[in-house]
Design a protein around this motif. Sequence first.
Motif, mmCIF file in Angstrom:
data_model
loop_
_atom_site.group_PDB
_atom_site.id
_atom_site.type_symbol
_atom_site.label_atom_id
_atom_site.label_comp_id
_atom_site.label_asym_id
_atom_site.label_seq_id
_atom_site.Cartn_x
_atom_site.Cartn_y
_atom_site.Cartn_z
ATOM 1 N N VAL A 1 -13.661 6.625 17.737
ATOM 2 C CA VAL A 1 -12.484 5.960 17.318
ATOM 3 C C VAL A 1 -12.043 5.714 16.033
ATOM 4 O O VAL A 1 -10.877 5.824 15.526
ATOM 5 C CB VAL A 1 -12.908 4.441 18.021
ATOM 6 N N TRP A 2 -13.021 5.735 15.237
ATOM 7 C CA TRP A 2 -12.704 5.633 13.633
ATOM 8 C C TRP A 2 -11.860 6.928 13.114
ATOM 9 O O TRP A 2 -11.046 6.674 12.428
ATOM 10 C CB TRP A 2 -14.147 5.387 12.898
ATOM 11 N N THR A 3 -12.250 8.008 13.746
ATOM 12 C CA THR A 3 -11.610 9.155 13.373
ATOM 13 C C THR A 3 -10.307 9.288 13.796
ATOM 14 O O THR A 3 -9.415 9.544 13.428
ATOM 15 C CB THR A 3 -12.223 10.710 13.961
ATOM 16 N N VAL A 4 -10.078 8.719 15.262
ATOM 17 C CA VAL A 4 -8.806 8.702 15.855
ATOM 18 C C VAL A 4 -8.085 7.684 14.975
ATOM 19 O O VAL A 4 -6.712 7.934 14.786
ATOM 20 C CB VAL A 4 -8.925 8.137 17.185
ATOM 21 N N GLU A 5 -8.577 6.451 14.592
ATOM 22 C CA GLU A 5 -7.892 5.565 13.420
ATOM 23 C C GLU A 5 -7.099 6.280 12.480
ATOM 24 O O GLU A 5 -5.979 6.064 12.031
ATOM 25 C CB GLU A 5 -8.959 4.413 13.340
ATOM 26 N N ARG A 6 -8.001 7.165 11.630
ATOM 27 C CA ARG A 6 -7.576 7.830 10.507
ATOM 28 C C ARG A 6 -6.486 8.745 10.707
ATOM 29 O O ARG A 6 -5.320 8.757 9.856
ATOM 30 C CB ARG A 6 -8.703 8.752 9.859
ATOM 31 N N ILE A 7 -6.475 9.533 11.940
ATOM 32 C CA ILE A 7 -4.960 10.062 12.209
ATOM 33 C C ILE A 7 -3.933 9.131 12.165
ATOM 34 O O ILE A 7 -2.771 9.529 11.764
ATOM 35 C CB ILE A 7 -5.406 10.744 13.763
ATOM 36 N N PHE A 8 -4.150 8.097 12.723
ATOM 37 C CA PHE A 8 -2.908 7.337 13.095
ATOM 38 C C PHE A 8 -2.552 6.690 11.815
ATOM 39 O O PHE A 8 -1.351 6.335 11.469
ATOM 40 C CB PHE A 8 -3.292 5.908 14.076
ATOM 41 N N ASP A 9 -3.418 6.260 10.869
ATOM 42 C CA ASP A 9 -3.246 6.018 9.655
ATOM 43 C C ASP A 9 -2.473 6.814 8.728
ATOM 44 O O ASP A 9 -1.633 6.723 8.238
ATOM 45 C CB ASP A 9 -4.443 5.836 8.661
ATOM 46 N N ILE A 10 -2.828 8.331 8.976
ATOM 47 C CA ILE A 10 -2.154 9.352 8.305
ATOM 48 C C ILE A 10 -0.725 9.421 8.749
ATOM 49 O O ILE A 10 0.206 9.593 8.039
ATOM 50 C CB ILE A 10 -2.958 10.588 8.410
ATOM 51 N N ALA A 11 -0.669 9.273 10.052
ATOM 52 C CA ALA A 11 0.576 9.689 10.670
ATOM 53 C C ALA A 11 1.554 8.318 10.325
ATOM 54 O O ALA A 11 2.793 8.723 9.941
ATOM 55 C CB ALA A 11 0.494 9.614 12.287
ATOM 56 N N TRP B 1 0.889 -0.525 8.143
ATOM 57 C CA TRP B 1 1.198 0.304 6.921
ATOM 58 C C TRP B 1 2.586 -0.247 6.090
ATOM 59 O O TRP B 1 2.564 -0.070 4.671
ATOM 60 C CB TRP B 1 1.558 1.977 6.949
ATOM 61 N N CYS B 2 3.516 -0.874 6.684
ATOM 62 C CA CYS B 2 4.547 -1.507 6.227
ATOM 63 C C CYS B 2 3.806 -2.652 5.371
ATOM 64 O O CYS B 2 4.619 -2.952 4.383
ATOM 65 C CB CYS B 2 5.494 -1.997 7.232
ATOM 66 N N CYS B 3 3.203 -3.428 5.958
ATOM 67 C CA CYS B 3 2.450 -4.506 5.329
ATOM 68 C C CYS B 3 1.901 -4.058 4.029
ATOM 69 O O CYS B 3 1.913 -5.039 2.936
ATOM 70 C CB CYS B 3 1.515 -5.368 6.155
ATOM 71 N N ILE B 4 1.249 -2.950 4.196
ATOM 72 C CA ILE B 4 0.478 -2.528 2.793
ATOM 73 C C ILE B 4 1.598 -2.346 1.766
ATOM 74 O O ILE B 4 1.409 -2.407 0.493
ATOM 75 C CB ILE B 4 -0.215 -1.319 3.125
ATOM 76 N N ALA B 5 2.684 -1.536 2.010
ATOM 77 C CA ALA B 5 3.741 -0.951 1.270
ATOM 78 C C ALA B 5 4.454 -2.432 0.591
ATOM 79 O O ALA B 5 4.481 -2.330 -0.656
ATOM 80 C CB ALA B 5 4.797 -0.376 2.149
ATOM 81 N N GLN C 1 11.117 -4.256 -11.320
ATOM 82 C CA GLN C 1 11.688 -5.060 -10.643
ATOM 83 C C GLN C 1 12.373 -4.321 -9.307
ATOM 84 O O GLN C 1 12.518 -4.683 -8.336
ATOM 85 C CB GLN C 1 12.828 -5.737 -11.048
ATOM 86 N N ASP C 2 12.775 -2.921 -9.730
ATOM 87 C CA ASP C 2 13.655 -2.031 -8.643
ATOM 88 C C ASP C 2 12.756 -1.103 -7.833
ATOM 89 O O ASP C 2 13.324 0.182 -7.825
ATOM 90 C CB ASP C 2 14.732 -1.485 -9.483
ATOM 91 N N MET C 3 11.361 -1.160 -7.706
ATOM 92 C CA MET C 3 10.710 -0.390 -6.974
ATOM 93 C C MET C 3 11.221 0.042 -5.664
ATOM 94 O O MET C 3 11.284 1.383 -5.218
ATOM 95 C CB MET C 3 9.098 -0.604 -7.141
ATOM 96 N N GLY C 4 11.264 -0.750 -4.675
ATOM 97 C CA GLY C 4 11.581 -0.548 -3.366
ATOM 98 C C GLY C 4 10.722 0.433 -2.735
ATOM 99 O O GLY C 4 9.420 0.408 -2.830
ATOM 100 N N THR C 5 11.210 1.278 -2.129
ATOM 101 C CA THR C 5 10.347 2.544 -1.361
ATOM 102 C C THR C 5 9.628 3.374 -2.583
ATOM 103 O O THR C 5 8.655 4.058 -2.007
ATOM 104 C CB THR C 5 11.294 3.481 -0.318
ATOM 105 N N THR D 1 2.594 9.113 6.794
ATOM 106 C CA THR D 1 3.854 10.114 6.815
ATOM 107 C C THR D 1 5.253 9.986 7.233
ATOM 108 O O THR D 1 6.226 10.129 6.623
ATOM 109 C CB THR D 1 3.295 11.453 7.655
ATOM 110 N N VAL D 2 5.236 8.952 8.321
ATOM 111 C CA VAL D 2 6.415 8.658 8.908
ATOM 112 C C VAL D 2 7.251 7.779 7.773
ATOM 113 O O VAL D 2 8.389 8.022 7.716
ATOM 114 C CB VAL D 2 6.176 7.790 10.082
ATOM 115 N N MET D 3 6.466 6.863 7.232
ATOM 116 C CA MET D 3 7.196 6.085 6.091
ATOM 117 C C MET D 3 7.684 6.993 4.926
ATOM 118 O O MET D 3 8.827 6.720 4.580
ATOM 119 C CB MET D 3 6.179 4.966 5.630
#
Length: 380
Positions: A150-160, A268-272, A287-291, A163-165
């Motif tokens: 499960v931890w390995t699958v979790e890592r894949i979703f984290d990377i994905a 990952w949006c929360c982390i960003a 002040q102007d970092m954004g994405t 990457t989407v962001m």
Amino acid sequence: MPYGGFRPHSHLWWRIALRIHHRAVAEPFMNKKRALIYGVVLAVLAVLVYMQFRQWRNFDWRKFLEHTRDLSWLHVVYATALIYFAYILRAVRWKLFLRPVRPDASLASLISLNMVGFTALALLGRPGELIRPYLIARRMNLSLSSQLAVWTVERIFDIAAFTVMMVAAIFLPGKLRDFAASQPVYGQWLHLAGYLLTAIVLGLFGVAAAINYNGPAIATWIEDRFSHLARNLGHRVAQRIREFASGLNTIHSPASLVMISAVSLLMWCCIAVTYNEVTHAYGSYMQDMGTKVLLLMGSSMVGSMLQLPGVGGGSQLATIEALDKVFHVPSEVAVSCGILLWLVCFMAVIPVGLLLAHRERISLRKVSEESQHEQEIAAS
């Protein structure tokens, strides 16, 4: 009967003797190996720190203290609250993974175990990485191998999710795309990174789909094909594939896949936003970092591969370097921000995690040794 009533060749006695011998031989080796790894990491970090501050010969510690003291602490509090919410979302995601086998798993218990696990990772370094799946496996009465899967699958979703962001920020209108257009050199590297991350994620999901569709046959083929290269190599690789296939079984329906993906993206949006809030705490400098904070996130993730327990090092240095070289932030502000990002994103969980560990009567050192031992048994 000799040996106080035990037959010398009884199965139980033989297993106990083998386990004592295994630990007596393996533990000193593992301690030496771990000490060697930490020594190499420390040496590399020392060289990097020396090179960094040699380059900044005019570094002004008075300005560093001023910028740190004049922070907007409201932004820091908001960032810390967001990072704690991200830990809760991790627990929600793990509950979704457990639904096929433990539908009644307590979310409160998973939140507690996740925070204890990340506290162990912050304090113990990489050896603490196994504690989270180990504690969940023990609490839910499941095998460690199933939760490592499960931890390995979790890592894949984290990377994905990252990457989407990142790809969206690079190719869609926004601060990062504007930055790439204004800095052609960085723009070329960003586009290359976007394509590379996309290829990696597609490759990971392709491998996952193949293993999910025909995992046992792939494992058997690898076991037969590579068994002659090294002792038990084929068997160990095949075993990892079987475990990974069992982890994929936690995604039991398209609806489950959508929910896990949505939770991963929200987390990952929360982390960003956490990174954005910390940079905003320094006022006009960032002040102007954004994405554009996604570049800081990426550099921090790469740097975190070179860490010391409870000290970090790689994450802070990589973030400081990005702020200095890419965003041209004054060196004093870059150092202060790099350290603060590390404290908020990696170390802020420690106070609550230690309280939860005390309440659950969990010794981090003990469970670290137990989890390492269980993994060694599973790998043998």
